[in-house]
Design a protein around this motif. Structure first.
Motif, PDB file in Angstrom:
ATOM      1  N   PRO A   6       0.816  -1.212   0.000  1.00 31.93           N
ATOM      2  CA  PRO A   6       0.000   0.000   0.000  1.00 31.93           C
ATOM      3  C   PRO A   6       0.853   1.267   0.000  1.00 31.93           C
ATOM      4  O   PRO A   6       1.925   1.307   0.611  1.00 31.93           O
ATOM      5  CB  PRO A   6      -0.808  -0.110   1.291  1.00 31.93           C
ATOM      6  CG  PRO A   6      -0.846  -1.576   1.579  1.00 31.93           C
ATOM      7  CD  PRO A   6       0.487  -2.098   1.115  1.00 31.93           C
ATOM      8  N   HIS A   9      -2.795   5.533   3.219  1.00 37.68           N
ATOM      9  CA  HIS A   9      -3.613   5.036   4.320  1.00 37.68           C
ATOM     10  C   HIS A   9      -4.452   6.183   4.879  1.00 37.68           C
ATOM     11  O   HIS A   9      -4.122   7.354   4.715  1.00 37.68           O
ATOM     12  CB  HIS A   9      -2.762   4.375   5.402  1.00 37.68           C
ATOM     13  CG  HIS A   9      -1.870   5.298   6.168  1.00 37.68           C
ATOM     14  ND1 HIS A   9      -0.711   5.837   5.647  1.00 37.68           N
ATOM     15  CD2 HIS A   9      -1.957   5.777   7.435  1.00 37.68           C
ATOM     16  CE1 HIS A   9      -0.127   6.594   6.548  1.00 37.68           C
ATOM     17  NE2 HIS A   9      -0.863   6.583   7.651  1.00 37.68           N
ATOM     18  N   VAL A  46       2.365   0.064   8.988  1.00 39.18           N
ATOM     19  CA  VAL A  46       2.261   1.077   7.930  1.00 39.18           C
ATOM     20  C   VAL A  46       3.553   0.981   7.127  1.00 39.18           C
ATOM     21  O   VAL A  46       4.642   1.203   7.677  1.00 39.18           O
ATOM     22  CB  VAL A  46       2.118   2.503   8.516  1.00 39.18           C
ATOM     23  CG1 VAL A  46       2.055   3.534   7.393  1.00 39.18           C
ATOM     24  CG2 VAL A  46       0.897   2.618   9.411  1.00 39.18           C
ATOM     25  N   CYS A  50       4.345   5.277   3.121  1.00 41.09           N
ATOM     26  CA  CYS A  50       2.902   5.177   2.893  1.00 41.09           C
ATOM     27  C   CYS A  50       2.265   6.485   3.367  1.00 41.09           C
ATOM     28  O   CYS A  50       2.328   6.835   4.544  1.00 41.09           O
ATOM     29  CB  CYS A  50       2.345   3.983   3.656  1.00 41.09           C
ATOM     30  SG  CYS A  50       0.629   3.587   3.303  1.00 41.09           S
ATOM     31  N   VAL A 151      -7.599   1.766  10.485  1.00 39.79           N
ATOM     32  CA  VAL A 151      -6.672   2.358   9.532  1.00 39.79           C
ATOM     33  C   VAL A 151      -6.788   1.507   8.279  1.00 39.79           C
ATOM     34  O   VAL A 151      -6.563   0.297   8.314  1.00 39.79           O
ATOM     35  CB  VAL A 151      -5.225   2.380  10.047  1.00 39.79           C
ATOM     36  CG1 VAL A 151      -4.294   2.938   8.974  1.00 39.79           C
ATOM     37  CG2 VAL A 151      -5.125   3.204  11.327  1.00 39.79           C
ATOM     38  N   LEU A 153      -5.591   0.701   4.453  1.00 43.11           N
ATOM     39  CA  LEU A 153      -4.428   0.844   3.562  1.00 43.11           C
ATOM     40  C   LEU A 153      -4.881   0.612   2.127  1.00 43.11           C
ATOM     41  O   LEU A 153      -5.717  -0.249   1.861  1.00 43.11           O
ATOM     42  CB  LEU A 153      -3.335  -0.142   3.955  1.00 43.11           C
ATOM     43  CG  LEU A 153      -2.678   0.281   5.275  1.00 43.11           C
ATOM     44  CD1 LEU A 153      -3.173  -0.570   6.396  1.00 43.11           C
ATOM     45  CD2 LEU A 153      -1.193   0.242   5.164  1.00 43.11           C
ATOM     46  N   TRP A 154      -4.326   1.412   1.215  1.00 45.54           N
ATOM     47  CA  TRP A 154      -4.758   1.360  -0.183  1.00 45.54           C
ATOM     48  C   TRP A 154      -3.577   1.657  -1.100  1.00 45.54           C
ATOM     49  O   TRP A 154      -2.628   2.320  -0.700  1.00 45.54           O
ATOM     50  CB  TRP A 154      -5.885   2.362  -0.406  1.00 45.54           C
ATOM     51  CG  TRP A 154      -6.617   2.166  -1.690  1.00 45.54           C
ATOM     52  CD1 TRP A 154      -6.640   3.015  -2.766  1.00 45.54           C
ATOM     53  CD2 TRP A 154      -7.433   1.063  -2.058  1.00 45.54           C
ATOM     54  NE1 TRP A 154      -7.413   2.497  -3.760  1.00 45.54           N
ATOM     55  CE2 TRP A 154      -7.905   1.285  -3.361  1.00 45.54           C
ATOM     56  CE3 TRP A 154      -7.797  -0.126  -1.426  1.00 45.54           C
ATOM     57  CZ2 TRP A 154      -8.724   0.394  -4.040  1.00 45.54           C
ATOM     58  CZ3 TRP A 154      -8.611  -1.015  -2.090  1.00 45.54           C
ATOM     59  CH2 TRP A 154      -9.078  -0.749  -3.380  1.00 45.54           C
TER      60      TRP A 154
END
Length: 155
Positions: A6, A9, A46, A50, A151, A153-154
């Motif tokens: 990711p 986020h 994370v 990110c 949270v 994530l993308w």
């Protein structure tokens, strides 16, 4: 299968009442703006670099990595809270850490606890903390209630 890391986020939270605990949880996801996606619960890292962004409208049905805390209960009058915190290291080439916590307690108590968890987690990795961000949500159960914080994530 190729797995992507990711690059973005964001934080979300929601609460709901429902016909059953699962309906309450589903309603909390809808309230958080991620109810029409397939959540993939993940461990709480994370990735380096990110970027924290505002809420992204996700494609319906997409597989979405998420670190989350949730709580559902069917006891009227009980206060439910869920919180997540992300600790970011000073060295941006290192991964950050997400912690999740929920309890039948006020949101200030739950948020304080999850922030301490994130701080201790980064300290255990011997990383200096640049920043800790957190969100928390609280609801008082009417019949069957749920609280959710995450949270997302993308890529």
């Amino acid at each position: 299968m190729i797995f992507k890391t990711p690059t973005k986020h964001f934080f979300v939270f929601g609460t709901s009442e429902g016909y059953t605990m699962l309906n309450a949880f589903d309603g909390a996801l809808l309230d958080a703006g991620i109810g029409n996606t397939n959540l993939v619960k993940m461990s709480s890292i994370v990735p380096p670099h990110c970027k924290l962004v505002d809420h992204i409208k996700l494609p319906q049905g997409s597989l979405v990595p998420v670190a989350y805390a949730s709580i559902c209960q069917a006891e009227p009058g009980v206060t439910l809270s869920a919180a997540v915190a992300a600790a970011y290291p000073e060295d941006e080439s290192q991964a950050g850490l997400i912690m999740e916590y929920s309890a039948p307690a006020r949101k200030d108590i739950v948020e304080k606890h999850v922030r301490a968890m994130a701080e201790k987690g980064l300290e255990r990795r011997n990383l200096k903390i640049k920043e800790i961000r957190s969100i928390a949500v609280q609801t008082i159960v009417e019949s069957i209630g749920a609280a959710f914080a995450a949270v997302v994530l993308w890529d």
